[in-house]
Design a protein around this motif. Structure first.
Motif, PDB file in Angstrom:
ATOM      1  N   LEU A 105       7.193  13.260 -25.592  1.00 10.70           N
ATOM      2  CA  LEU A 105       7.889  12.359 -24.669  1.00 10.70           C
ATOM      3  C   LEU A 105       8.825  13.155 -23.752  1.00 10.70           C
ATOM      4  O   LEU A 105       8.938  12.865 -22.556  1.00 10.70           O
ATOM      5  N   GLN A 106       9.463  14.174 -24.296  1.00  8.71           N
ATOM      6  CA  GLN A 106      10.359  15.005 -23.482  1.00  8.71           C
ATOM      7  C   GLN A 106       9.586  15.757 -22.396  1.00  8.71           C
ATOM      8  O   GLN A 106      10.110  15.967 -21.295  1.00  8.71           O
ATOM      9  N   VAL A 107       8.356  16.150 -22.701  1.00 10.88           N
ATOM     10  CA  VAL A 107       7.525  16.789 -21.672  1.00 10.88           C
ATOM     11  C   VAL A 107       7.224  15.796 -20.557  1.00 10.88           C
ATOM     12  O   VAL A 107       7.297  16.135 -19.372  1.00 10.88           O
ATOM     13  N   GLY A 108       6.912  14.563 -20.933  1.00  7.92           N
ATOM     14  CA  GLY A 108       6.670  13.527 -19.925  1.00  7.92           C
ATOM     15  C   GLY A 108       7.885  13.297 -19.041  1.00  7.92           C
ATOM     16  O   GLY A 108       7.765  13.175 -17.811  1.00  7.92           O
ATOM     17  N   LYS A 109       9.057  13.264 -19.651  1.00  6.57           N
ATOM     18  CA  LYS A 109      10.289  13.088 -18.868  1.00  6.57           C
ATOM     19  C   LYS A 109      10.521  14.280 -17.938  1.00  6.57           C
ATOM     20  O   LYS A 109      10.951  14.108 -16.798  1.00  6.57           O
ATOM     21  N   ALA A 110      10.250  15.480 -18.437  1.00  8.14           N
ATOM     22  CA  ALA A 110      10.424  16.677 -17.603  1.00  8.14           C
ATOM     23  C   ALA A 110       9.434  16.673 -16.443  1.00  8.14           C
ATOM     24  O   ALA A 110       9.766  17.124 -15.333  1.00  8.14           O
ATOM     25  N   CYS A 120      10.876  16.886 -12.715  1.00  7.55           N
ATOM     26  CA  CYS A 120      10.526  18.072 -11.910  1.00  7.55           C
ATOM     27  C   CYS A 120       9.345  17.834 -10.980  1.00  7.55           C
ATOM     28  O   CYS A 120       8.896  18.766 -10.295  1.00  7.55           O
ATOM     29  N   LYS A 121       8.813  16.611 -11.004  1.00  8.51           N
ATOM     30  CA  LYS A 121       7.694  16.227 -10.136  1.00  8.51           C
ATOM     31  C   LYS A 121       6.463  17.120 -10.332  1.00  8.51           C
ATOM     32  O   LYS A 121       5.884  17.639  -9.368  1.00  8.51           O
ATOM     33  N   VAL A 122       6.086  17.290 -11.591  1.00  2.08           N
ATOM     34  CA  VAL A 122       4.891  18.059 -11.940  1.00  2.08           C
ATOM     35  C   VAL A 122       3.836  17.048 -12.375  1.00  2.08           C
ATOM     36  O   VAL A 122       3.954  16.422 -13.421  1.00  2.08           O
ATOM     37  N   ARG A 123       2.811  16.885 -11.573  1.00  3.55           N
ATOM     38  CA  ARG A 123       1.786  15.880 -11.851  1.00  3.55           C
ATOM     39  C   ARG A 123       0.711  16.454 -12.777  1.00  3.55           C
ATOM     40  O   ARG A 123       0.287  17.588 -12.614  1.00  3.55           O
ATOM     41  N   PRO A 124       0.268  15.639 -13.760  1.00  5.06           N
ATOM     42  CA  PRO A 124      -0.826  16.094 -14.635  1.00  5.06           C
ATOM     43  C   PRO A 124      -2.083  16.325 -13.808  1.00  5.06           C
ATOM     44  O   PRO A 124      -2.280  15.635 -12.817  1.00  5.06           O
ATOM     45  N   PRO A 125      -2.896  17.247 -14.122  1.00 10.16           N
ATOM     46  CA  PRO A 125      -2.929  18.095 -15.314  1.00 10.16           C
ATOM     47  C   PRO A 125      -2.182  19.414 -15.162  1.00 10.16           C
ATOM     48  O   PRO A 125      -2.312  20.287 -16.013  1.00 10.16           O
ATOM     49  N   ALA A 126      -1.399  19.570 -14.099  1.00  7.10           N
ATOM     50  CA  ALA A 126      -0.687  20.835 -13.874  1.00  7.10           C
ATOM     51  C   ALA A 126       0.260  21.129 -15.037  1.00  7.10           C
ATOM     52  O   ALA A 126       0.872  20.218 -15.601  1.00  7.10           O
TER      53      ALA A 126
END
Length: 147
Positions: free
Chosen positions: A24-29, A33-39
């Motif tokens: 969940l913390q990765v999702g919040k980060a 930080c505006k990093v869209r999956p799958p990056a």
């Protein structure tokens, strides 16, 4: 059998909750930080959180196996205590790494040391069970006389 392993099961469920929390913390980060999956690259802040979570995932199967083996073959209460220490070490590792890469070391050492202890205790327990079952050597009973 379930009643015999309730402490190990409780630590396992708690560890699964911890893994979910880290994810969940990765999702919040990602959002922050505006990093869209799958990056999986972006700002250093995101990459630290992502790497901390990935490292926890990489060690998770080792933790579960050593926890249960040490609990079944050595001592459930001691293995449970070590399991809780491991979770605390992972907590320190995750949040330390999330702040700065240098801050991960103490949590990493604690969790790695705990894994080493769980592994050693599991191996001792298996060896004792093997000697007891197949060679009729009761090492643990003989050692108890001295303690």
């Amino acid at each position: 059998m379930a009643g015999n392993a309730v402490l190990l099961a409780a630590v396992s469920v708690l560890s699964a909750c911890q893994q979910s929390y880290f994810a969940l913390q990765v999702g919040k980060a990602r959002l922050k930080c505006k990093v869209r999956p799958p990056a999986v690259t972006g700002s250093p802040e995101f990459e630290r959180v992502f790497r901390a979570q990935q490292n926890c995932v990489e060690f998770y199967p080792i933790f579960l196996i050593t926890l249960w083996i040490a609990g079944w073959y050595f001592n459930q209460v001691f293995a449970t205590f070590l399991g809780l220490m491991y979770l605390y070490g992972r907590h320190k590792y995750f949040w330390g790494y999330s702040e700065a890469a240098e801050k991960r070391i103490s949590g990493f050492r604690l969790s790695l040391g705990t894994l080493a202890l769980l592994t050693a205790l599991g191996a001792l327990g298996i060896a004792n069970s093997f000697l007891n079952e197949y060679l009729d050597l009761h090492v643990a009973k003989k050692l108890r006389r001295y303690f």
